[in-house]
Structure formats: structure tokens, C-alpha cells
Design a protein around this motif. Structure first.
Motif, PDB file in Angstrom:
ATOM      1  N   GLN A   1      -2.664  -2.511  -0.249  1.00 46.86           N
ATOM      2  CA  GLN A   1      -2.113  -2.350   1.095  1.00 46.86           C
ATOM      3  C   GLN A   1      -3.064  -1.486   1.924  1.00 46.86           C
ATOM      4  O   GLN A   1      -3.349  -0.342   1.548  1.00 46.86           O
ATOM      5  CB  GLN A   1      -0.731  -1.710   1.030  1.00 46.86           C
TER       6      GLN A   1
ATOM      7  N   SER B   1      -3.995   0.168   5.705  1.00 51.81           N
ATOM      8  CA  SER B   1      -3.428   0.535   6.999  1.00 51.81           C
ATOM      9  C   SER B   1      -4.357   1.497   7.713  1.00 51.81           C
ATOM     10  O   SER B   1      -5.309   2.020   7.121  1.00 51.81           O
ATOM     11  CB  SER B   1      -2.044   1.174   6.816  1.00 51.81           C
TER      12      SER B   1
ATOM     13  N   GLN C   1      -3.765 -10.636   7.703  1.00 50.96           N
ATOM     14  CA  GLN C   1      -3.356  -9.315   8.191  1.00 50.96           C
ATOM     15  C   GLN C   1      -3.948  -9.050   9.579  1.00 50.96           C
ATOM     16  O   GLN C   1      -3.277  -8.514  10.462  1.00 50.96           O
ATOM     17  CB  GLN C   1      -3.795  -8.237   7.203  1.00 50.96           C
TER      18      GLN C   1
END
Length: 238
Positions: free
Chosen positions: A71, A73, A121
């Protein structure tokens, strides 16, 4: 004022991120460093034994990707005024800029399943527009419909010197400074150019409708002023 998508592509270490960050800050857009996303995947693979010296363990990395174990970010850093990269909740902005990651990122970026994951994404991030994104295939694969596309380049030697100066500025000890080698960085720049341009999936290339900027002889201030002017011209036409 209508919001647009700004796609900035080009070779490694040619100042794309610096330009993109400055423009996003100036016009109030969201900035996304896609190169940092590929670097974060590379760091994950290295940390988890999926990228030893003999090469990438593709099956293990694909399993991690499919299981949603990677993940990535971004969080705004008030001190620097720019976003930092986080891998599974951990700030890895400094780690992903090191030479051991730089030397391995292009083969990771060439993997179709990695590109598919990160492209999805990235497209989600730009759904509402008002975004500045830089990378290798933003104007050709991620946002071929972007209103403003810029392709940035500079000579390999100029880019290697910029990378050397950047790493030297970040080095905190004399040992770290002594470990830096210009010739090694130049070799890395040239190797990344070849891999990025010759991979089968979304190779680095100039979009037909992109504006080319060779910034070999430009200062950061001159680059930023040039890009801001291109943004104003594009918005005025929308």
C-alpha cells in the motif's frame, strides 16, 4: 477556473519532480510522484527477500501485489511543503532515494503486474482532475487524455551531476559522502534510460502531443517559470 490534468514525463534525474511539485504548490493542485511509487515497490521487494542480487523473485512479488500487501500513499510534509512517500504506513521518502534502490527500480517498473497495479492507483488519484503527475508513461498510458503534456529531457551527464549533487546534499556523514561516485551514478542513469525505453509494457516515449523541454542549461527558476506559462496557456484554451 477549470481544473486539468498535467502529465510530465521524461528521463530519470531530469528535474521532473522538482518542476511538478513547484507547479502543484503554486496553482493549488495535487502532486503525485509516480516514480516514488515504483521505488516504494522496489524497497518492499528488497526488504522482503524478493529482490536479491541475482534478480527479482517475480512469483513472490506478484503474490504480494495480488494479496494487497503493498500500500503506497502520500502525506503532506509541513516542513518541506511537499508530500512524503509512505509504504504500508511507514515514511520511506529517504530510503527510496538511495542508490541501492535506484539501481533496481527500472526492472521492477518493467513488470506488467506492477505497472497494472500502480497505473490503476494513479488513474484513481486523477479522477477529479486538478492534479500534476510525473513519471515515464503518464501522458501515454496513464492519462493519454491529459490537457497538458510535457516531456522533459537533459543530457545524461547533466542529469548524473544533478543526482550526485542531490545525494551529496542529503548525506549526513563524511562516510556517506565518500561513498558517492559520479561515474557509478552516470552508469545508473544510462542503464535506466535504456531499460525504461526498451521495456515491453508502457516504455518511455514522448507523447505525440507533448511539449518538449530540454532543461540541460536551465535553472530551476527558469524551468518553473516556463512550466507555469504553459499551464496558463493551456487553461486559457480550455
Amino acid at each position: 477556473m477549470k481544473k486539468i490534468i498535467i502529465a510530465i514525463d521524461g528521463h530519470s534525474s531530469c528535474g521532473k519532480s522538482t518542476m511538478a511539485k513547484q507547479l502543484a504548490k503554486e496553482i493549488g493542485y495535487v502532486y503525485v510522484d509516480t516514480g516514488a511509487m515504483y521505488r516504494a515497490v522496489t524497497l518492499y521487494a528488497m526488504r522482503n527477500g524478493m529482490y536479491p542480487d541475482e534478480g527479482i523473485k517475480e512469483e513472490a512479488l506478484k503474490a504480494a501485489v495480488d494479496a494487497g500487501k503493498i500500500q503506497i500513499s502520500f502525506k503532506f510534509n509541513a516542513e518541506t511543503g511537499r508530500p512524503d512517500t509512505y509504504l504500508n504506513g511507514e515514511k520511506v521518502e529517504d530510503e527510496i532515494r538511495q542508490m541501492d534502490v535506484s539501481n533496481r527500480v527500472s526492472p521492477i517498473a518493467a513488470l506488467p503486474f506492477v505497472r497494472a497495479l500502480l497505473t490503476e492507483q494513479q488513474q484513481a488519484m486523477g479522477k477529479e482532475k486538478g492534479i500534476v503527475m510525473d513519471g515515464r508513461d503518464i501522458g501515454t498510458a496513464v492519462f493519454p487524455q491529459a490537457e497538458l503534456k510535457v516531456f522533459v529531457t537533459a543530457s545524461a551527464r547533466v542529469r548524473a551531476q544533478r543526482r550526485f549533487d542531490e545525494l551529496m546534499g542529503k548525506a549526513q556523514t563524511q562516510a556517506e559522502r565518500d561513498a558517492l561516485n559520479y561515474d557509478e551514478i552516470l552508469k545508473n542513469v544510462e542503464e535506466r534510460d535504456y531499460i525504461d525505453s526498451h521495456r515491453e509494457v508502457a516504455p518511455l516515449r514522448q507523447a505525440e502531443d507533448a511539449i518538449v523541454l530540454d532543461n540541460s542549461q536551465l535553472t530551476r527558476e527558469e524551468q518553473s517559470a516556463w512550466l507555469l506559462e504553459r499551464y496558463k496557456e493551456t487553461v486559457a484554451k480550455c
